[in-house]
Write a protein that holds these residues in place. Structure first.
Motif, PDB file in Angstrom:
ATOM      1  N   ASP A  72       0.831  -1.206   0.000  1.00 57.49           N
ATOM      2  CA  ASP A  72       0.000   0.000   0.000  1.00 57.49           C
ATOM      3  C   ASP A  72       0.865   1.257   0.000  1.00 57.49           C
ATOM      4  O   ASP A  72       1.968   1.249   0.531  1.00 57.49           O
ATOM      5  CB  ASP A  72      -0.900   0.003   1.245  1.00 57.49           C
ATOM      6  N   PRO A  73       0.323   2.354  -0.542  1.00 55.43           N
ATOM      7  CA  PRO A  73      -0.975   2.455  -1.238  1.00 55.43           C
ATOM      8  C   PRO A  73      -0.815   2.223  -2.744  1.00 55.43           C
ATOM      9  O   PRO A  73      -0.112   2.966  -3.421  1.00 55.43           O
ATOM     10  CB  PRO A  73      -1.377   3.907  -0.976  1.00 55.43           C
ATOM     11  N   HIS A  74      -1.430   1.206  -3.255  1.00 53.34           N
ATOM     12  CA  HIS A  74      -1.490   0.930  -4.691  1.00 53.34           C
ATOM     13  C   HIS A  74      -2.960   0.755  -5.085  1.00 53.34           C
ATOM     14  O   HIS A  74      -3.761   0.305  -4.276  1.00 53.34           O
ATOM     15  CB  HIS A  74      -0.730  -0.349  -5.052  1.00 53.34           C
ATOM     16  N   PRO A  75      -3.289   1.081  -6.320  1.00 50.35           N
ATOM     17  CA  PRO A  75      -4.671   0.831  -6.749  1.00 50.35           C
ATOM     18  C   PRO A  75      -4.913  -0.675  -6.902  1.00 50.35           C
ATOM     19  O   PRO A  75      -4.009  -1.378  -7.349  1.00 50.35           O
ATOM     20  CB  PRO A  75      -4.756   1.541  -8.107  1.00 50.35           C
ATOM     21  N   PRO A  76      -6.075  -1.156  -6.508  1.00 48.83           N
ATOM     22  CA  PRO A  76      -7.168  -0.407  -5.888  1.00 48.83           C
ATOM     23  C   PRO A  76      -6.815  -0.004  -4.457  1.00 48.83           C
ATOM     24  O   PRO A  76      -6.213  -0.784  -3.720  1.00 48.83           O
ATOM     25  CB  PRO A  76      -8.330  -1.399  -5.911  1.00 48.83           C
ATOM     26  N   TYR A  77      -7.190   1.207  -4.100  1.00 52.00           N
ATOM     27  CA  TYR A  77      -6.879   1.722  -2.774  1.00 52.00           C
ATOM     28  C   TYR A  77      -7.872   1.131  -1.781  1.00 52.00           C
ATOM     29  O   TYR A  77      -9.059   1.416  -1.823  1.00 52.00           O
ATOM     30  CB  TYR A  77      -6.939   3.244  -2.788  1.00 52.00           C
ATOM     31  N   TYR A  87     -12.073   9.165   7.483  1.00 50.55           N
ATOM     32  CA  TYR A  87     -11.810  10.238   6.525  1.00 50.55           C
ATOM     33  C   TYR A  87     -13.088  10.587   5.773  1.00 50.55           C
ATOM     34  O   TYR A  87     -13.925   9.734   5.508  1.00 50.55           O
ATOM     35  CB  TYR A  87     -10.721   9.817   5.539  1.00 50.55           C
ATOM     36  N   CYS A  88     -13.207  11.849   5.430  1.00 48.41           N
ATOM     37  CA  CYS A  88     -14.383  12.335   4.692  1.00 48.41           C
ATOM     38  C   CYS A  88     -13.905  12.980   3.402  1.00 48.41           C
ATOM     39  O   CYS A  88     -12.982  13.802   3.410  1.00 48.41           O
ATOM     40  CB  CYS A  88     -15.152  13.338   5.540  1.00 48.41           C
ATOM     41  N   SER A  89     -14.521  12.596   2.292  1.00 51.03           N
ATOM     42  CA  SER A  89     -14.087  13.125   1.000  1.00 51.03           C
ATOM     43  C   SER A  89     -14.246  14.644   0.918  1.00 51.03           C
ATOM     44  O   SER A  89     -13.469  15.325   0.233  1.00 51.03           O
ATOM     45  CB  SER A  89     -14.855  12.445  -0.135  1.00 51.03           C
ATOM     46  N   ASP A  90     -15.236  15.193   1.629  1.00 48.02           N
ATOM     47  CA  ASP A  90     -15.436  16.642   1.608  1.00 48.02           C
ATOM     48  C   ASP A  90     -14.269  17.396   2.242  1.00 48.02           C
ATOM     49  O   ASP A  90     -14.072  18.590   1.979  1.00 48.02           O
ATOM     50  CB  ASP A  90     -16.727  17.016   2.346  1.00 48.02           C
ATOM     51  N   GLU A  91     -13.498  16.696   3.063  1.00 50.70           N
ATOM     52  CA  GLU A  91     -12.361  17.333   3.729  1.00 50.70           C
ATOM     53  C   GLU A  91     -11.061  17.185   2.938  1.00 50.70           C
ATOM     54  O   GLU A  91     -10.038  17.751   3.321  1.00 50.70           O
ATOM     55  CB  GLU A  91     -12.180  16.727   5.128  1.00 50.70           C
ATOM     56  N   TYR A 130      -9.686   7.248   0.385  1.00 47.64           N
ATOM     57  CA  TYR A 130      -9.247   5.856   0.520  1.00 47.64           C
ATOM     58  C   TYR A 130      -7.724   5.759   0.504  1.00 47.64           C
ATOM     59  O   TYR A 130      -7.137   4.883   1.139  1.00 47.64           O
ATOM     60  CB  TYR A 130      -9.843   5.011  -0.609  1.00 47.64           C
ATOM     61  N   TYR A 131      -7.094   6.645  -0.225  1.00 42.18           N
ATOM     62  CA  TYR A 131      -5.629   6.664  -0.281  1.00 42.18           C
ATOM     63  C   TYR A 131      -5.055   6.921   1.110  1.00 42.18           C
ATOM     64  O   TYR A 131      -4.147   6.218   1.566  1.00 42.18           O
ATOM     65  CB  TYR A 131      -5.190   7.747  -1.264  1.00 42.18           C
ATOM     66  N   HIS A 132      -5.586   7.929   1.805  1.00 43.15           N
ATOM     67  CA  HIS A 132      -5.113   8.243   3.155  1.00 43.15           C
ATOM     68  C   HIS A 132      -5.342   7.068   4.100  1.00 43.15           C
ATOM     69  O   HIS A 132      -4.483   6.731   4.918  1.00 43.15           O
ATOM     70  CB  HIS A 132      -5.833   9.484   3.691  1.00 43.15           C
ATOM     71  N   ALA A 133      -6.515   6.439   3.999  1.00 39.39           N
ATOM     72  CA  ALA A 133      -6.816   5.289   4.855  1.00 39.39           C
ATOM     73  C   ALA A 133      -5.872   4.132   4.557  1.00 39.39           C
ATOM     74  O   ALA A 133      -5.428   3.418   5.473  1.00 39.39           O
ATOM     75  CB  ALA A 133      -8.265   4.857   4.654  1.00 39.39           C
TER      76      ALA A 133
END
Length: 243
Positions: A72-77, A87-91, A130-133
């Motif tokens: 990690d982090p590799h796709p798929p994340y 984590y929130c995408s809006d942030e 998802y990347y951050h997670a």
């Protein structure tokens, strides 16, 4: 040649991509998903457990070298929901957009060939979540477990730890994800963090130009061993000690 070199190691464990991460040309390059396998069955934890077992099984007072690589982090994340829910995408904040047209044909070709120009800003922010997670679960938490093992064994003050990566990622830069054969800062500027209590000053930050080929000669130098002249890299010991 690689297999013959691996025979010189006392212990080797190599894992491929987890089956649950398999993907094809039919899924978007920014694909992300909660990890639906139990955490204990996933590679990050397996790698960490084997590393800790190696450390705990080492002979007291005998030097050792261990290299642990995380996928990690590799796709798929991917990461377990207890991490992705933090984590929130809006942030998520995307980098300022720079039109590839202004930079070069190859970057523009990469963007169009992998359909990055079709990714919406909303999708890109969700990918970034998802990347951050994925980083927190697949790397940060795992490295923390290994550092705690060094402390439990009473050798954390006598062990050099190097934290680095093989490359960076486009993670929103130029409205792209993943990597490519480009000399851009997002791909070239990787973390290089050294921990050597009693030798490297805590909190020291250096802006010297270095490469990953410098790691091996530096480790040799820090351990008091001879650094062969034919190595591609250079020892960073002197500058890290403040000279």
């Amino acid at each position: 040649y690689i297999h013959s070199e691996l025979e010189n190691f006392d212990y080797v464990s190599i894992r491929g991509r987890e089956v649950c991460r398999d993907y094809s040309k039919y899924v978007p390059p920014n694909w992300h998903s909660d990890m639906f396998w139990p955490e204990e069955d996933c590679n990050p934890g397996k790698n960490t457990r084997e590393a800790i077992e190696f450390i705990e099984g080492s002979s007291p007072g005998k030097p050792f070298f261990i290299h642990v690589s995380y996928f990690d982090p590799h796709p798929p994340y991917m990461a377990p929901s207890k991490y992705t829910s933090r984590y929130c995408s809006d942030e998520m904040e995307l980098p300022e957009y720079i039109d590839p047209n202004k930079l070069g044909d190859r970057l523009l070709q990469q963007q169009k060939a992998l359909h990055y120009d079709r990714i919406s800003e909303t999708d890109l922010k969700e990918t970034l979540r998802y990347y951050h997670a994925s980083v927190e679960w697949g790397v940060d938490h795992q490295v923390g477990e290994i550092l705690q093992a060094l402390e439990r064994e009473g050798i954390s003050e006598n062990t050099i730890v190097v934290f680095t990566s093989d490359h960076g990622d486009f993670m929103g830069e130029y409205h792209m994800v993943r990597k490519g054969m480009f000399h851009y800062d997002a791909l070239l500027h990787v973390p290089m963090i050294w921990y050597a209590p009693g030798h490297i000053k805590k909190g020291l930050s250096l802006d010297h130009m270095t490469q990953n080929v410098d790691i091996f000669p530096t480790l040799l130098d820090m351990a008091g061993l001879d650094v062969p002249d034919h190595l591609a890299g250079q020892s960073l010991k002197s500058i890290m000690l403040g000279n």
